[in-house]
Design an enzyme around this catalytic site. Structure first.
Site, PDB file in Angstrom:
ATOM      1  N   HIS A 530       0.553  -0.989  -0.092  1.00  0.00           N
ATOM      2  CA  HIS A 530       0.088   0.087  -0.029  1.00  0.00           C
ATOM      3  C   HIS A 530       0.989   0.926  -0.340  1.00  0.00           C
ATOM      4  CE1 HIS A 530      -3.332   2.632   2.057  1.00  0.00           C
ATOM      5  NE2 HIS A 530      -3.329   2.559   1.077  1.00  0.00           N
ATOM      6  N   HIS A 535       1.613   4.802  -2.741  1.00  0.00           N
ATOM      7  CA  HIS A 535       1.602   6.103  -2.818  1.00  0.00           C
ATOM      8  C   HIS A 535       3.468   7.315  -3.015  1.00  0.00           C
ATOM      9  CE1 HIS A 535      -2.120   7.497   0.076  1.00  0.00           C
ATOM     10  NE2 HIS A 535      -2.178   5.461  -0.318  1.00  0.00           N
ATOM     11  N   HIS A 721      -4.269   0.894  -5.924  1.00  0.00           N
ATOM     12  CA  HIS A 721      -4.447   1.650  -5.261  1.00  0.00           C
ATOM     13  C   HIS A 721      -5.618   1.310  -4.905  1.00  0.00           C
ATOM     14  CE1 HIS A 721      -5.587   4.496  -2.885  1.00  0.00           C
ATOM     15  NE2 HIS A 721      -4.649   4.650  -1.851  1.00  0.00           N
ATOM     16  N   ASN A 725      -6.468  -1.315  -1.391  1.00  0.00           N
ATOM     17  CA  ASN A 725      -6.961  -0.256  -0.445  1.00  0.00           C
ATOM     18  C   ASN A 725      -8.059  -0.196   0.784  1.00  0.00           C
ATOM     19  OD1 ASN A 725      -6.425   2.745   1.693  1.00  0.00           O
ATOM     20  ND2 ASN A 725      -8.001   3.226   0.481  1.00  0.00           N
ATOM     21  N   ILE A 869      -6.982   9.444  -1.023  1.00  0.00           N
ATOM     22  CA  ILE A 869      -7.265   8.626   0.506  1.00  0.00           C
ATOM     23  C   ILE A 869      -6.008   7.423   0.709  1.00  0.00           C
ATOM     24  CG2 ILE A 869      -9.250   7.001   0.334  1.00  0.00           C
ATOM     25  CD1 ILE A 869      -7.888   9.277   3.219  1.00  0.00           C
TER      26      ILE A 869
END
Length: 869
Positions: A530, A535, A721, A725, A869
């Site tokens: 993750h 990110h 993602h 997520n 997010i």
């Protein structure tokens, strides 16, 4: 004569006669985007367009218009007529005239205004504009639309940018371009200067501390996660800039160093370029502030509850855990009074007059309360859970370690063939038929186990062997739990092999062994799958794109929707999630070593392996097969993440190919594009500079390489993602299913812990895994991280239908969106096929994480365009 792409007609540059070009400016008041004004928005209050608390803007439209009247000036710029310096001619200043109250396309909180420009034929075709803000407060400029431009029709400018007081910048005007696309060589000569100047402004000079109104994109290492000024326990290694701790770069802030270490920045509020701040209504602002609220208010309140023994510190049964969503936890009145005023508590914790903290029921126990305990579900979640891209095909038996034996001794697996139940097959037969798989965390965790086990945590490095059954499901057949040798790392590992069992104390030991595996998996998921692989690796692409690709560049228009909010959410993570003593360190097994471990994994990161087909092949779960869909044959045919992912991957690539071909028709076009070459050079040499010498980087010399690069970036920011997520709360919201930590090793015979294990498998399990306090931390955060916002933008969508004036690009994008709808229907049908047992599993949770669209909230589906997010 000159024709602007995307608009019809030709304006004769030699023509004369004065004209008034009518326009519409759409902007959003500052306080709309303030966290504290959410309630004001719901009431439809359009007053206070520019900031709150200043006393200069009233609550009426008339006051608003009068205030803005001569405070914001605009000047059109010609794309076809140049001044003596070769720059496009600039028209006369004009000002906002009045508010438009009935524009049907206005979104919540937006206001539209009339504007009229003096413009005659001698000025040519307008294709850019300057804007100056003379007010002391900023506003958010959404767009400018010019109507009835002679022989041109409508010209649109999509702005989406904060406009601050002009006097705080060295260059007082801001420049925006019409929604045309130009590679550098085709840019109208009159716009070249403005194109280059805007990029220069965004790069800055690499010095000074960044402040809120800056728009500068630059690089730095991760040197702000720790705070050595507090004490040694809060010091953390610098990630990036060394072979020891390589890392992707983050956005530069230029903050002052700590007193005790001049190479570390002081923690605190983190700068991101102003336009990277959440600039919309959901808002992620709410979620971001919610995470801050949890860190600053909720966690201290929880700590006080446990410190004062106001609630039991341990779960005593599995029902106690289920009560978090079925009945809630009663909290003392003083705690509720502290945290209940926070909007995040009201929205996410649903407290009421009974002082009850209650969470939503996680999807994994909505149908069955105990199916998570089955071996089939344990194996299924490796290919359909929240971390489905780590399992790999076993190539040799027993598994071997890649750790340096000179440092770590013998780390090879101690599992023997004779203990494995392979449904009548031998190990050699199972290997030959590609039916053995492994979830191997041994090499990742072993270098850290000795240090981790000196903290509150106690755990193992794990290997799990799985067998692919005839019905397509995965059966775990052995788990290896390994510890460092008490004689030192060089002496190798001490390992024990745990086998499946369904009765007696052996079944409890097997349940605990599976828990140790899931703890390894949970930590790898959060920190590597993750954080690192989506990110962190995305941020350099965001920075390089804004520094080197003009807003006029077609690849800028292709990629930037997939960067929305990423720098901002990453900055928030550095403040409250991955920082020293932050939320991750409080609740995940590696604690202070958490992000450092991700640096060790980044050493082996390969850009080209981020392509889904390459990843599946590298992990040995697929082989190339030209006759198979997408050219790959999956060795686990019913592999929901891979099956659905390949559909999405192929469609993204098809869209990118069609789009790229519009601008790079010839083989040498990519090589001869200076902006594109500077962009990629900066991604490699600065953004991922610690790996810049690796041979696997694409050279970006051909359209095919450009397609590969862009597809990987879009896939990473969107579908990858989403896959790792939005299943967090649905699966891990029930901590028994996905514990994040372990607090003791397997009990030894003759100890009280062993006797407890004999008497109660539930208590033994609960005393081993994540504590009650850590569980509350986990649930509070991952619930927010798993939610879709109300204004999320999904794959195949754009926030503005006029993002480009290129009709062919718009047609290709429309086709992309239509095909995504078809795929969503196709994937839905797969979930109803009873032969595909891994699609729903024993917990009866259909795999929908890669369905493109979603409603707001906890939906277990939806692919946002970006990591928002």
């Amino acid at each position: 004569m000159f024709q602007v792409p995307g608009v019809s007609g030709i304006l004769n540059p030699g023509g004369h006669g004065h004209n008034k070009i009518k326009g519409t400016v759409v902007l959003m008041r500052k306080n709309v985007l303030d966290f504290n004004s959410v309630s004001d928005l719901t009431k439809g209050n359009v007053g206070g367009v520019i900031g709150t608390g200043l006393g200069v803007v009233g609550s009426t439209v008339d006051t608003l218009t009068a205030f803005l009247g001569r405070s914001v000036s605009l000047q059109l710029i010609s794309a076809t007529q140049s001044d003596e310096n070769g720059k496009g001619k600039v028209g006369k200043d004009t000002f906002i005239e009045g508010i438009i109250t009935s524009l049907p396309t206005l979104g919540a909180g937006e206001s539209a205004f009339y504007v009229r420009f003096e413009w005659d034929g001698s000025m040519g075709i307008p294709a850019a504009f300057h804007i100056k803000n003379y007010m002391q407060v900023e506003f958010y400029l959404k767009s400018l639309t010019l109507e009835d431009v002679p022989n041109q029709g409508t010209i649109r400018f999509v702005c989406n940018s904060w406009i601050y007081n002009a006097n705080i910048y060295k260059k007082s005007v801001r420049t925006f371009f019409a929604n045309h696309s130009y590679v550098p060589s085709e840019t109208p000569a009159a716009l070249v200067h403005y194109r280059e100047e805007e990029l220069k402004n965004l790069r800055g000079d690499g010095t000074g501390e960044r402040v809120e109104h800056d728009r500068i994109y630059d690089y730095d290492v991760y040197n702000d996660l720790g705070n050595p000024d507090l004490n040694e326990d809060f010091a953390r290694p610098i990630l990036g800039g060394s072979a020891t701790h390589p890392y992707p770069r983050r956005g530069r802030t230029g903050r002052y160093p700590t007193r005790k270490d001049s190479k570390c920045e002081k923690p605190g509020e983190i700068y991101v370029p102003r336009d990277e701040n959440f600039g919309h209504l959901k808002s992620s602002d709410f979620l971001a502030n919610g995470i801050k609220s949890i860190s600053q208010f909720v966690l201290p309140a929880f700590e006080s509850v446990f410190d004062l023994n106001l609630t039991p510190t341990e779960f005593d049964s599995f029902q106690d855990v289920r009560d978090l969503c079925e009945g809630g936890i009663k909290l003392p009145t003083n705690v509720i009074s502290t945290i209940s005023p926070l909007p995040v508590v009201k929205e996410l914790f649903r407290t009421d007059g009974e002082q009850v903290l209650k969470f939503p029921t996680p999807h994994v126990i909505q149908v069955s309360k105990s199916a998570w305990m089955t071996d089939e579900e344990f194996g299924r979640e490796m290919i359909a859970g929240v971390n489905p891209n780590v399992i790999r095909g076993l190539q040799e038996f027993p598994p071997k370690s890649n750790l340096d034996p000179a440092t770590y001794g013998d780390q090879n697996s101690k599992i023997t063939a004779d203990v494995l139940d392979l449904d009548g097959s031998t190990v050699d037969e199972a290997l030959a038929n590609k039916r053995l798989f492994v979830l191997d965390y041994h090499d990742i965790f072993m270098p850290y186990i000795r240090r981790i086990n000196q903290t509150y945590a106690k755990t193992y490095a794990t290997r799990t062997i799985l067998f692919l059954k005839e019905d397509g499901t995965l059966k775990p057949v052995a788990i290896e739990l390994s510890l460092p040798h008490p004689g030192g790392d060089h002496s190798g590992a001490i390992s024990q092999v745990i086998l499946p069992a369904k009765e007696g104390v052996e079944s409890t030991i097997w349940l605990l062994a599976k828990a140790y595996v899931v703890v390894n998996d949970s930590c790898y998921h959060q920190l590597m799958s993750h954080w690192l692989n989506t990110h962190a690796v995305m941020e350099p692409y965001v920075i390089a794109t804004h520094r080197q690709l003009s807003a006029l560049h077609p690849i800028y228009k292709l990629l930037t929707p997939h960067y929305r909010d990423t720098m901002n959410i990453n900055a928030l993570a550095r403040q409250t999630l991955i920082n020293a003593d932050g939320i991750i360190e409080k609740s995940f097994l590696p604690s202070k070593y958490s992000v450092e471990m991700s640096s060790a994994v980044y050493k082996n990161w390969v850009f080209t392996d981020q392509a889904l087909p390459a990843d599946l092949i590298k992990r040995g779960v697929a082989v190339e097969d030209p006759s198979a869909p997408h050219g790959l044959r999956l060795l686990i045919e019913d592999y929901p993440y891979a099956v659905d992912g390949l559909e999405i991957w192929a469609l993204i690539k098809s869209w990118v190919q069609e789009y790229v071909s519009l601008y790079y028709a010839k083989e040498d076009d990519v090589k001869s594009d200076p902006e594109l070459q500077h962009w990629w050079k900066e991604v490699v040499e600065k953004g991922h500079g610690d790996l810049k010498d690796k041979p696997w980087w694409p050279k970006l010399q051909t359209p095919e390489e450009l397609v590969e690069v862009c597809t990987i970036i879009i896939w990473t920011g969107s579908a990858l993602h989403a896959a790792v997520n939005f299943g967090q709360y649905p699966y891990a919201g029930f901590v028994l299913n996905r514990p994040t930590s372990s607090r003791r090793l397997l009990p030894e015979q003759g100890t009280p812990e062993y006797e407890e294990m004999v008497k109660s498998h539930q208590k033994a399990y609960l005393r081993t895994i994540t504590s009650k306090f850590q569980t509350l931390i986990d649930l509070s955060v991952i619930e927010m991280l798993s939610r879709h916002a109300s204004d999320e933008i999904y794959l195949g969508q754009r926030d503005n239908p006029y993002w480009t004036s290129d009709s062919k690009a718009l047609e290709a994008f429309q086709k992309f969106g239509n095909k995504l709808k078809e795929i969503e229907e196709k994937l839905g049908r797969k979930n109803t096929d009873e032969k595909l047992r891994n699609r729903v599993g024993p917990v009866q949770l259909p795999y929908t994480l890669l369905h493109p669209t979603s409603d707001e909230g906890l939906t277990f589906r939806g692919i946002p365009n970006s990591i928002s997010i």
